[in-house]
Design a protein around this motif. Structure first.
Motif, short mmCIF file in Angstrom:
data_model
loop_
_atom_site.label_atom_id
_atom_site.label_comp_id
_atom_site.label_asym_id
_atom_site.label_seq_id
_atom_site.Cartn_x
_atom_site.Cartn_y
_atom_site.Cartn_z
N HIS A 113 62.74 110.37 10.59
CA HIS A 113 61.88 111.48 10.20
C HIS A 113 61.27 112.03 11.48
O HIS A 113 60.62 111.28 12.22
CB HIS A 113 60.78 111.02 9.25
N HIS A 126 58.55 119.05 9.20
CA HIS A 126 59.09 117.70 8.96
C HIS A 126 60.58 117.88 8.75
O HIS A 126 60.99 118.53 7.79
CB HIS A 126 58.39 117.13 7.72
N HIS A 128 64.87 116.33 9.58
CA HIS A 128 65.69 115.12 9.62
C HIS A 128 66.89 115.31 10.53
O HIS A 128 67.88 115.91 10.14
CB HIS A 128 66.10 114.72 8.20
N LEU A 226 62.64 112.94 -0.71
CA LEU A 226 62.49 111.69 0.04
C LEU A 226 62.04 110.55 -0.87
O LEU A 226 61.18 109.76 -0.54
CB LEU A 226 61.49 111.87 1.20
CU CU Z 1 61.29 112.75 6.66
#
Ligand code: CU
Length: 326
Positions: A113, A126, A128, A226
């Motif tokens: 993350h 945020h 990935h 998530l």
């Molecule tokens: Cu994440």
């Protein structure tokens, strides 16, 4: 978020200037000496040999009490940004053997993350990244505009403990001072209204409930994101200590509704101002609702606004883009 997305093209050309990033790396530097100083002070009464300091386990003890994200290197693992093409952000995690780590455990649905926010707590993203075979993580750069950014890598190396390392990265350009928004219990994002009940208390677990509505109606069909109906990160004003907050319940557990409320158990390490970032998924899109909260002594003086930064006159050729943070 649309503005931020739009901006990224502008920002990304500038983003991957890691020479500059290392230039500001000293901002993170004092944390390590401070931790060691405290540690030394603790040890002062003991007959501990200087050789202790070369011991990895020893260092782990010294930093175990720190919130995440304050250190660029901890327990033998180091976050290293690497030069990337324009528009991309890339980094490696080196392990205790000095080599890039290539094996990670899945946590919250992902092996890595990457969270970024400017030092003034604006511009949260945020994302990935993808792992290459040589241990390099790559992602379309989330650094949406000029400023000093903190990048947090939140991961669990296989065989190790969960870690969050942080590093400063500078995106050159005209700085715009963004004061921390005032504390509030309601905010809007992308047409959703999100309300917050509960307040964090230093040193103990508090329940924070975030409730999502749209057009005055509760949203009861939140989509898992998530592995949960919401994902909450808190950053402390002043040093950007990183707190990952866990939701209560999980989609499909037979007792957790898909909204409108998502409840988290949060523990903050000190009194002060924090910025909360709630990621939730609805309509196949992830939205981020942000709140400023005060923990502890509510009579503490409000965070002082620094003197206005002198921003260069907008360059006629480029203009000054608007900033996407809400
Ligand atoms: Cu994440």
């Amino acid at each position: 978020m649309n503005t931020a997305t739009k901006l990224s093209g502008f920002a990304l050309g500038l983003a991957a200037v890691f020479g500059t990033a290392y230039g500001v790396g000293h901002l993170a530097g004092p944390v390590t000496p401070a931790a060691e100083t405290r540690h030394d002070a603790t040890d002062a009464g003991h007959d501990s040999g200087a050789s202790d300091h070369g011991d990895g386990g020893h260092a782990a003890t010294a930093t175990a009490h720190l919130p995440g994200g304050l250190l660029v290197s901890d327990r033998g693992y180091t976050l290293q940004p690497v030069t990337a093409p324009a528009g991309e952000f890339a980094f490696r995690i080196t392990g205790p053997d000095g080599r890039p780590v290539t094996r990670y455990d899945v946590a919250h649905d992902k092996r890595m993350h990457l969270i970024v926010a400017r030092r003034d707590l604006s511009g949260f993203r945020h994302v990935h990244p993808e792992l290459a075979a040589d241990g390099t993580w790559r992602v379309a750069s989330p650094l949406a505009g000029p400023g000093v950014w903190r990048a947090f890598a939140d991961f669990t190396p296989t065989g190790g403990e969960p870690l969050t390392l942080g590093v400063d990265v500078t995106v050159p350009g005209a700085l715009e001072h963004r004061p921390l928004p005032a504390p509030a219990t309601s905010t809007t994002v992308d047409g959703y209204t999100v309300t917050l009940t509960g307040a964090p208390q230093p040193g103990r677990t508090s329940r924070l409930t975030l409730t999502v509505s749209r057009d005055g109606r509760p949203v009861t069909d939140l989509q898992p994101y998530l592995g949960a109906y919401g994902h909450l990160v808190a950053l402390r004003q002043g040093d950007l200590a990183y707190l990952h907050v866990h939701p209560e319940g999980a989609p499909g557990d037979g007792r957790t509704p898909a909204g409108p409320a998502v409840t988290f158990a949060a523990e903050v390490p000190s009194a002060g101002a924090y910025r909360l970032y709630l990621d939730f998924r609805h309509g196949d899109t992830v939205h981020t609702a942000e709140f400023t909260v005060l923990a502890g002594d509510q009579t503490a003086p409000a965070p002082a606004a620094p003197a206005p930064t002198t921003a260069p006159t907008p360059d006629a050729g480029h203009g000054t883009p608007g900033h996407g943070h809400s």
